[in-house]
Design a protein around this motif. Structure first.
Motif, PDB file in Angstrom:
ATOM      1  N   ALA A 119      -0.429  -3.668  -4.199  1.00 55.73           N
ATOM      2  CA  ALA A 119      -0.717  -2.346  -4.557  1.00 55.73           C
ATOM      3  C   ALA A 119      -1.940  -1.974  -5.354  1.00 55.73           C
ATOM      4  CB  ALA A 119       0.627  -1.668  -4.094  1.00 55.73           C
ATOM      5  N   GLN A 120      -2.352  -2.718  -5.853  1.00 53.26           N
ATOM      6  CA  GLN A 120      -3.321  -2.565  -7.511  1.00 53.26           C
ATOM      7  C   GLN A 120      -5.266  -3.558  -6.799  1.00 53.26           C
ATOM      8  OE1 GLN A 120      -3.747  -0.220  -9.483  1.00 53.26           O
ATOM      9  NE2 GLN A 120      -1.879   0.637  -8.530  1.00 53.26           N
ATOM     10  N   GLY A 146      -0.992   0.698  -1.589  1.00 63.22           N
ATOM     11  CA  GLY A 146      -1.991   0.386  -1.437  1.00 63.22           C
ATOM     12  C   GLY A 146      -2.634   1.202  -1.240  1.00 63.22           C
ATOM     13  N   LEU A 147      -2.625   1.770   0.251  1.00 63.68           N
ATOM     14  CA  LEU A 147      -3.558   2.649   1.142  1.00 63.68           C
ATOM     15  C   LEU A 147      -3.511   4.437   0.153  1.00 63.68           C
ATOM     16  CD1 LEU A 147      -2.253   2.710   4.576  1.00 63.68           C
ATOM     17  CD2 LEU A 147      -4.816   1.474   4.096  1.00 63.68           C
ATOM     18  N   ASN A 148      -2.400   3.880  -0.496  1.00 64.67           N
ATOM     19  CA  ASN A 148      -2.336   5.352  -1.531  1.00 64.67           C
ATOM     20  C   ASN A 148      -3.390   5.274  -2.497  1.00 64.67           C
ATOM     21  OD1 ASN A 148      -1.527   7.692   0.582  1.00 64.67           O
ATOM     22  ND2 ASN A 148       0.269   6.611   0.098  1.00 64.67           N
ATOM     23  N   ASN A 149      -3.368   4.018  -3.429  1.00 65.07           N
ATOM     24  CA  ASN A 149      -4.752   3.391  -4.386  1.00 65.07           C
ATOM     25  C   ASN A 149      -5.857   3.607  -3.869  1.00 65.07           C
ATOM     26  OD1 ASN A 149      -1.483   4.143  -5.849  1.00 65.07           O
ATOM     27  ND2 ASN A 149      -1.355   1.202  -5.648  1.00 65.07           N
ATOM     28  N   MET A 150      -5.854   3.282  -3.107  1.00 60.97           N
ATOM     29  CA  MET A 150      -6.938   3.010  -2.238  1.00 60.97           C
ATOM     30  C   MET A 150      -8.194   3.867  -2.806  1.00 60.97           C
ATOM     31  SD  MET A 150      -7.739  -0.872   0.540  1.00 60.97           S
ATOM     32  CE  MET A 150      -6.543  -1.374  -0.004  1.00 60.97           C
ATOM     33  N   TYR A 151      -7.488   4.920  -1.820  1.00 61.24           N
ATOM     34  CA  TYR A 151      -7.820   6.815  -1.837  1.00 61.24           C
ATOM     35  C   TYR A 151      -7.494   7.124  -3.171  1.00 61.24           C
ATOM     36  CZ  TYR A 151      -8.302  11.053   0.132  1.00 61.24           C
ATOM     37  OH  TYR A 151      -9.197  12.368   0.416  1.00 61.24           O
ATOM     38  N   ALA A 152      -6.859   7.278  -4.058  1.00 66.80           N
ATOM     39  CA  ALA A 152      -7.366   7.726  -5.471  1.00 66.80           C
ATOM     40  C   ALA A 152      -8.356   7.047  -6.055  1.00 66.80           C
ATOM     41  CB  ALA A 152      -5.993   6.919  -5.751  1.00 66.80           C
ATOM     42  N   ALA A 171      -2.739   3.122   8.442  1.00 62.07           N
ATOM     43  CA  ALA A 171      -3.603   3.345   7.370  1.00 62.07           C
ATOM     44  C   ALA A 171      -3.445   4.884   8.187  1.00 62.07           C
ATOM     45  CB  ALA A 171      -4.788   2.939   7.990  1.00 62.07           C
ATOM     46  N   THR A 172      -3.715   5.198   9.866  1.00 57.86           N
ATOM     47  CA  THR A 172      -3.848   6.765  10.242  1.00 57.86           C
ATOM     48  C   THR A 172      -2.945   7.573   9.410  1.00 57.86           C
ATOM     49  OG1 THR A 172      -5.507   5.878  11.710  1.00 57.86           O
ATOM     50  CG2 THR A 172      -4.548   7.842  12.085  1.00 57.86           C
ATOM     51  N   ALA A 173      -1.402   6.652   9.842  1.00 57.12           N
ATOM     52  CA  ALA A 173      -0.574   7.206   9.910  1.00 57.12           C
ATOM     53  C   ALA A 173       0.025   7.672   8.499  1.00 57.12           C
ATOM     54  CB  ALA A 173       1.024   6.274   9.935  1.00 57.12           C
ATOM     55  N   THR A 174      -0.441   7.068   7.523  1.00 62.04           N
ATOM     56  CA  THR A 174      -0.026   6.935   5.817  1.00 62.04           C
ATOM     57  C   THR A 174      -0.966   7.544   5.560  1.00 62.04           C
ATOM     58  OG1 THR A 174       0.658   4.805   5.938  1.00 62.04           O
ATOM     59  CG2 THR A 174       0.007   6.038   3.891  1.00 62.04           C
ATOM     60  N   LEU A 175      -1.896   8.051   5.920  1.00 62.74           N
ATOM     61  CA  LEU A 175      -3.633   9.113   5.174  1.00 62.74           C
ATOM     62  C   LEU A 175      -3.211   9.951   6.335  1.00 62.74           C
ATOM     63  CD1 LEU A 175      -5.705   6.327   3.994  1.00 62.74           C
ATOM     64  CD2 LEU A 175      -3.707   7.270   2.474  1.00 62.74           C
TER      65      LEU A 175
END
Length: 185
Positions: A119-120, A146-152, A171-175
């Motif tokens: 996820a990095q 991975g999605l959260n790390n990309m956003y960060a 992605a929509t559901a996670t973010l």
């Protein structure tokens, strides 16, 4: 070449039990806790979004897990696949795939490319990249992290390139709480 060879190696392995996969309409943390009660081998294969987890395991354990979740009011169903991908069942495919990856050029990424294993972003070392690519076939897909790390790290535009809209929905559901993103398919 890498994608088609990976698929070939995963489907061509000979194992005593190809295993099965199932989709569970629940967060991975809950799924991981509940599958401990199932006899046999069951593992979290894909952490897709807060509302969906995929499990993989042996052909006797997965139906038992599906039954358990459905009896508890959690929607669960088998996924039609040839093998239990992203689990130790498919681990024999890493050997020929690793050998194939040694034969193709791999360069350090010029832009960050995130690994579903860590996820990095992939490291700069081509050998480490190849190793992550090889073990990804039998490793849990860390899509949520991975999605959260990309956003960060500043990513605000997520584009799915493919025949369906599954990953963009994840992605929509996670973010969902992020109001400054765009998700396109």
């Amino acid at each position: 070449r890498a994608v088609s060879t990976r698929a070939k190696e995963m489907t061509n392995i000979k194992v005593a039990d190809n295993g099965m996969m199932a989709s569970i309409a629940a967060p991975w943390e809950l799924v991981q806790e509940k599958i401990k009660a199932i006899p046999g081998y069951v593992a979290v294969a894909n952490k897709n979004c807060p509302q969906q987890t995929v499990i993989a395991g042996d052909s006797k354990a997965i139906p038992a897990a599906i039954d358990m979740f459905n009896k508890e009011g959690i929607q669960a169903g088998a996924i039609p696949v040839s093998h239990a991908f992203h689990s130790k069942i498919i681990e024999p495919a890493t050997v020929p795939y690793r050998e194939f990856l040694k034969k193709i050029p791999v360069n350090s990424p010029k832009l960050p490319i995130f690994s579903n294993v860590t996820a990095q972003p992939y490291p700069d070392d081509p050998d480490q990249i190849r190793e992550l690519m090889a073990v990804q076939v039998c490793h849990t897909v860390e899509w949520i992290s991975g999605l959260n790390n990309m956003y960060a790290q500043g990513v605000r535009l997520f584009v799915e390139c493919g025949p369906k809209r599954v990953l963009s929905a994840f992605a929509t559901a996670t973010l969902a709480d992020k109001k400054d993103i765009r998700v396109l398919a």
